[in-house]
Design an enzyme around this catalytic site. Structure first.
Site, PDB file in Angstrom:
ATOM      1  N   LYS A  27       0.842  -1.205   0.000  1.00 18.59           N
ATOM      2  CA  LYS A  27       0.000   0.000   0.000  1.00 18.59           C
ATOM      3  C   LYS A  27       0.875   1.253   0.000  1.00 18.59           C
ATOM      4  O   LYS A  27       1.915   1.291   0.669  1.00 18.59           O
ATOM      5  CB  LYS A  27      -0.906  -0.029   1.240  1.00 18.59           C
ATOM      6  CG  LYS A  27      -1.986   1.049   1.260  1.00 18.59           C
ATOM      7  CD  LYS A  27      -2.873   0.879   2.488  1.00 18.59           C
ATOM      8  CE  LYS A  27      -4.035   1.849   2.518  1.00 18.59           C
ATOM      9  NZ  LYS A  27      -4.901   1.661   3.707  1.00 18.59           N
ATOM     10  N   SER A 102      -9.701   1.161   2.538  1.00 24.55           N
ATOM     11  CA  SER A 102      -8.908   1.977   1.651  1.00 24.55           C
ATOM     12  C   SER A 102      -7.756   1.248   0.954  1.00 24.55           C
ATOM     13  O   SER A 102      -7.160   1.796   0.034  1.00 24.55           O
ATOM     14  CB  SER A 102      -8.333   3.163   2.427  1.00 24.55           C
ATOM     15  OG  SER A 102      -7.471   2.718   3.458  1.00 24.55           O
ATOM     16  N   SER A 126      -9.738  -1.069   6.713  1.00 22.95           N
ATOM     17  CA  SER A 126      -9.156  -0.936   5.373  1.00 22.95           C
ATOM     18  C   SER A 126      -8.386  -2.128   4.844  1.00 22.95           C
ATOM     19  O   SER A 126      -8.054  -2.164   3.662  1.00 22.95           O
ATOM     20  CB  SER A 126      -8.263   0.294   5.316  1.00 22.95           C
ATOM     21  OG  SER A 126      -9.076   1.432   5.205  1.00 22.95           O
TER      22      SER A 126
HETATM   23  N1  GLN Z   1     -13.323   3.561   5.975  1.00 22.56           N
HETATM   24  C1  GLN Z   1     -12.684   3.962   7.184  1.00 22.56           C
HETATM   25  C2  GLN Z   1     -12.304   5.422   7.097  1.00 22.56           C
HETATM   26  O1  GLN Z   1     -12.530   5.993   6.115  1.00 22.56           O
HETATM   27  C3  GLN Z   1     -11.480   3.107   7.476  1.00 22.56           C
HETATM   28  C4  GLN Z   1     -10.328   3.439   6.634  1.00 22.56           C
HETATM   29  C5  GLN Z   1      -9.074   2.741   7.055  1.00 22.56           C
HETATM   30  O2  GLN Z   1      -9.103   1.714   7.743  1.00 22.56           O
HETATM   31  N2  GLN Z   1      -7.948   3.329   6.682  1.00 22.56           N
HETATM   32  O3  GLN Z   1     -11.783   5.981   8.004  1.00 22.56           O
END
Ligand code: GLN
Length: 421
Positions: A27, A102, A126
């Site tokens: 990532k 994400s 994510s």
């Molecule tokens: N969807 C969640 C957010 O937008 C989690 C994102 C993540 O785990 N980085 O914060």
């Protein structure tokens, strides 16, 4: 070329390690020495870190080959990978749909066979969300099991780096490589460091008590809930004891999560001012103007929304009302999980309450977008380990099952997930 990667690389680790023949996608919020690390943001579009994150050092030592840096929601803020400055990634199972987020690029790269394994990060789901939407396995480790040194922070108190892989055993093998204390991250702990996680993928469910989190099943799309319930019934036939568990605090988790995550983000992202980090908007004699121009040009709209709301929640007069209340809710969620683990070895729910939406579909209403995280964020608020494992399909789309364990109970969730697999 697929849309899973922001940058393609070919960084060879030293040979002879356990990941010798493995191609790994990483990532793009994990620092790679000499290879650009953008966080999916225009702000860092040209940023090249001068050092490796601890997890990257460990991958190299294990002999892995890093094949690229993957697309992601900007700074990890999103559930679909659509907030990336570089455009969305599509789901390899159905190109009209999102891969989840994400860490959508990492999950899509594994699902499409463009990488054998991948690293994502999980602040509120994510790793598990894109794993569920792309039909692969994802692990969110216990807070403190994996070093965050070299991870560009979104919300430090919630996030962990975690593996994505086609099977539970392969995900556990990658966890074995990245887990363990790091003197450069004071939040890492020594528990679990010497454990051989891969050996826990032994499919043995007989005698395990699985607590089904009924609130999270009831809140899910019926098609998702049906697939999940079928798999749980099969585990019961194979000797697991099933118990229904209700936790009142979970209904408040999304609200508490977003207050805490946005507050931490507003503070973390202050460093992107065009001077210390990030693109510069030019200086014409006024620093406030210069910072504002850099942040106006460098951040996308979701990041701006969160910085504004997070700053608001932390400001004098509102701090008690929002931030401290969210911290109280976080403590309540932790207490309820602790009590639940007195009745069950692992807890289970669908990973995501919905099937993967079509591109654009979930962006219309930010609150609906945030509610997709209902089943994943409680785990981060409670610092616990969890795994998402493919549980079948509904309407041809993947459904993931989530197992949650007590702190440093990675072996229990890996074992349960391998049995379901
Ligand atoms: N969807 C969640 C957010 O937008 C989690 C994102 C993540 O785990 N980085 O914060």
């Amino acid at each position: 070329m697929s849309d899973a990667f922001i940058t393609r690389t070919e960084i060879d680790g030293d040979a002879d390690g356990p990941l010798d023949d493995q191609r790994i996608a990483v990532k793009d919020n994990i620092s790679t020495d000499g290879t650009r690390t953008t966080c999916g943001s225009a702000m860092l579009a040209e940023y090249v870190p001068p050092y490796d994150a601890t997890v990257i050092e460990r991958l190299k030592r294990a002999g892995a080959t890093i094949v690229g840096k993957t697309n992601m929601d900007e700074f990890g803020m999103g559930t679909t990978t659509e907030s990336s400055h570089f455009g969305p990634t599509t789901n390899p199972i159905d190109e009209e749909r999102v891969p989840g987020g994400s860490s959508g690029g990492s999950a899509a790269a594994v699902a499409a066979g463009e990488a054998d394994l991948a690293l994502g990060t999980d602040t509120g789901g994510s790793v598990r969300c894109p794993a569920a939407f792309c039909g692969v396995v994802g692990i969110k480790p216990t807070y403190g099991l994996v070093s965050r040194y070299g991870l560009v922070a979104y919300a430090n108190s919630l996030e962990q780096v975690g593996p994505l892989a086609p099977t539970v055993e392969k995900a556990a093998e990658l966890l074995d490589v990245i887990a363990g204390p790091d003197e450069r991250d004071a939040t890492t702990r020594s528990e679990g460091a010497d454990t051989n996680y891969a050996s826990a993928a032994d499919c043995d469910i007989d005698g395990t008590t699985i607590g089904v989190l009924t609130d999270l099943v009831d809140g899910a799309d019926e098609r998702v809930a049906a697939v999940f319930e079928e798999r749980i019934a099969e585990l019961e036939e194979r000797g697991a004891e099933i118990r229904e568990i209700e936790l009142d605090s979970l209904a408040h988790a999304v609200r508490a999560y977003y207050v805490i995550a946005m507050s931490e983000a507003s503070s973390n992202l202050a460093r992107f001012d065009g001077v210390r980090y990030g693109i510069s908007g030019g200086f014409d004699g006024d620093w406030n103007d210069a910072f504002a121009r850099a942040r106006e040009a460098g951040f996308g709209s979701e990041v701006k929304r969160r910085v504004l709301l997070g700053t608001y929640a932390l400001s004098a007069g509102y701090h008690d009302k929002y931030y401290e209340k969210a911290q109280d809710t976080r403590a309540w969620i932790k207490q309820e999980f602790d009590a639940a683990f007195e009745q069950a070895d692992v807890l289970a729910s669908p990973t995501m309450p919905v099937l993967p939406p079509k591109l654009g579909e979930s962006l219309e209403e930010p609150l609906q977008h945030y509610l997709m995280d209902a089943n994943t964020v409680p785990v981060n608020l409670a610092d616990l380990p969890a795994i998402s494992v493919p549980a079948g399909t509904a309407d041809g789309l993947p459904v993931g099952a989530q197992f949650v364990g007590p702190a440093f109970g990675e072996r229990a969730v890996i074992r349960a997930a391998s049995a379901l697999e």
